[in-house]
Enzyme design. Structure first.
Site, PDB file in Angstrom:
ATOM      1  N   HIS A 137      43.172  40.750  39.742  1.00 54.85           N
ATOM      2  CA  HIS A 137      41.754  41.908  40.334  1.00 54.85           C
ATOM      3  C   HIS A 137      42.063  42.905  39.267  1.00 54.85           C
ATOM      4  O   HIS A 137      41.508  43.667  38.911  1.00 54.85           O
ATOM      5  CB  HIS A 137      42.108  42.160  41.577  1.00 54.85           C
ATOM      6  CG  HIS A 137      43.133  43.189  42.154  1.00 54.85           C
ATOM      7  ND1 HIS A 137      44.040  43.185  42.639  1.00 54.85           N
ATOM      8  CD2 HIS A 137      43.331  44.989  41.473  1.00 54.85           C
ATOM      9  CE1 HIS A 137      44.933  44.393  42.766  1.00 54.85           C
ATOM     10  NE2 HIS A 137      44.966  44.921  41.567  1.00 54.85           N
ATOM     11  N   ASP A 167      45.432  35.729  44.438  1.00 55.91           N
ATOM     12  CA  ASP A 167      45.216  37.707  43.414  1.00 55.91           C
ATOM     13  C   ASP A 167      46.442  37.090  42.261  1.00 55.91           C
ATOM     14  O   ASP A 167      46.882  38.269  41.950  1.00 55.91           O
ATOM     15  CB  ASP A 167      45.013  38.304  44.019  1.00 55.91           C
ATOM     16  CG  ASP A 167      45.156  39.689  43.392  1.00 55.91           C
ATOM     17  OD1 ASP A 167      44.159  39.598  42.040  1.00 55.91           O
ATOM     18  OD2 ASP A 167      45.634  40.673  43.984  1.00 55.91           O
ATOM     19  N   SER A 242      49.624  47.659  40.523  1.00 55.83           N
ATOM     20  CA  SER A 242      49.167  46.444  40.645  1.00 55.83           C
ATOM     21  C   SER A 242      49.748  45.487  38.863  1.00 55.83           C
ATOM     22  O   SER A 242      49.618  45.613  38.449  1.00 55.83           O
ATOM     23  CB  SER A 242      47.367  45.813  40.720  1.00 55.83           C
ATOM     24  OG  SER A 242      47.460  47.094  41.865  1.00 55.83           O
TER      25      SER A 242
END
Length: 389
Positions: A137, A167, A242
């Site tokens: 993402h 992911d 992230s």
């Protein structure tokens, strides 16, 4: 006679003077400092307390690991070209200035492109060839990647492979330089309550360190990815973290930070390093992730279903509600209504567990699956097929 007495007195005076001038230590006397108890010192007022040295060593570990691992953490940015006005109209406009000045300005606007930089998240060096692992993402929809290191080095990057089901993504840095990856650990060695650190670039703040503990393991059914087996931590993970690493007290990377729960602060999740390594190697070597396939539809066992199948209400397992035609499960003799209770020696208590076990199995490998059929336990030998996404 008087001369000899006078000479003797003179010699004695000279000797005494030499003794005081040379023989005697004329350096000032320095008194020894007064030794105070540790509890009274200004710098370490708590050093006398039990466990103080342990806390100091823990702090030193945090500092050392932060300094070491930060060199391997990068900031991933997206470059978007800034649209310029019509260059031809700039050349032939009636704006003041000489024709040469307008021509030079036209060349600059035409051939020198301008970009706007947007911080997307974090990443971590995976190997010395310049491959970087991050979240899917983070790079999803990016136009042109700019990878920035803590020491202000900047490189262009290209996505070489993505795996939305976990992911994860891998980015390649264009450079002939040698890159030093951090040390990777094993999340299975981590216990709930262990201290951990997170490094990333939240809100564009490069190299931010946060500290917390492992709050849980094996978190599933979060709706973050298809294949879930997350580490939970109360370490602060904010937008921009992230793709950054989660580090244990030995300085080993045990996971990649991936998400923040909407439940509230203090609930973050990381992908275990075992999953990261497998997916990254597959993406680098093959451009895709190879996963095992059983070919069954499954659902969770409920107490009411257990009674209908004439087994204990406390029986764990997953119920097979459908079987794909020609699938490995069908070839092995599995039937609708079978209860899968173990896979390759590992207990199955939730559909996500079985899904993860099968996906991590090498294609073509034969495994034993323990089932309950009409209340009786059986073992089936199944050759795992290849999952086609």
């Amino acid at each position: 006679m008087k001369k000899f007495i006078f000479l003797g007195v003179w010699i004695v005076l000279i000797c005494v003077s030499l003794y005081w001038a040379v023989g005697r230590d004329t350096r000032p006397v320095v008194e020894a400092p007064l030794e105070l108890p540790l509890a009274s010192t200004v710098d370490n007022p708590y050093s006398h307390l039990e466990g103080y040295e342990t806390l100091v060593r823990m702090q030193e570990a945090f500092v050392t690991h932060a300094r070491t691992v930060k060199r391997s953490v990068v900031s991933i940015n997206n470059l978007t070209e800034v649209a310029s006005s019509n260059a031809r109209s700039d050349l032939f406009s009636g704006e003041p200035g000489t024709w040469f000045t307008r021509f030079r300005y036209w060349l600059k606007r035409t051939f020198r492109k301008q970009y706007q930089m947007e911080s997307l998240g974090s990443g971590m060096i995976f190997n010395d060839a310049g491959y970087i692992v991050t979240n899917y993402h983070v790079v999803e929809g990016a136009n042109r990647l700019l990878i920035k290191f803590l020491d202000n080095r900047e490189y262009s990057g290209q996505v070489v492979g993505v795996d939305p089901k976990t992911d994860l993504a891998v980015v390649k840095v264009f450079s002939f330089s040698h890159f030093e990856p951090p040390r990777f650990g094993n999340s299975s060695d981590v216990e709930v309550g262990d201290w951990v650190m997170a490094i990333g670039n939240p809100y564009g703040l490069t190299g931010t360190i946060t500290v917390g503990v492992v709050s849980g393991k094996g978190r599933i059914d979060l709706g973050i990815a298809t294949f879930e087996n997350f580490l939970q931590t109360d370490t602060s993970i904010n937008p921009g973290n992230s793709g950054g690493p989660l580090i244990d007290m030995r300085g080993h990377i045990i996971g990649i930070n991936t998400a923040i729960a909407e439940l509230g602060a203090g609930v973050g999740f990381a992908i275990p390093m075992e999953t990261v390594e497998k997916v990254a190697h597959d993406l680098i070597d093959n451009g895709e992730v190879e996963r095992g396939w059983l070919g069954v539809g499954i659902q969770n066992m409920t107490p009411d279903m257990a009674e209908s199948f004439r087994v204990s209400r406390h029986q764990s397992g997953v119920v097979v509600n459908s079987i794909d035609e020609g699938a490995p499960a069908e070839r092995a003799g599995m039937r609708q209504g079978d209860i899968i209770i173990a896979y390759d020696g590992k207990n199955v208590a939730h559909p996500q567990h079985l899904q993860n076990y099968v996906a991590d199995t090498k294609v073509g490998q034969s495994v034993q699956i323990k089932i309950l059929r009409e209340g009786a336990e059986q073992t089936l030998e199944v050759e795992i097929g290849k999952y086609l996404s």
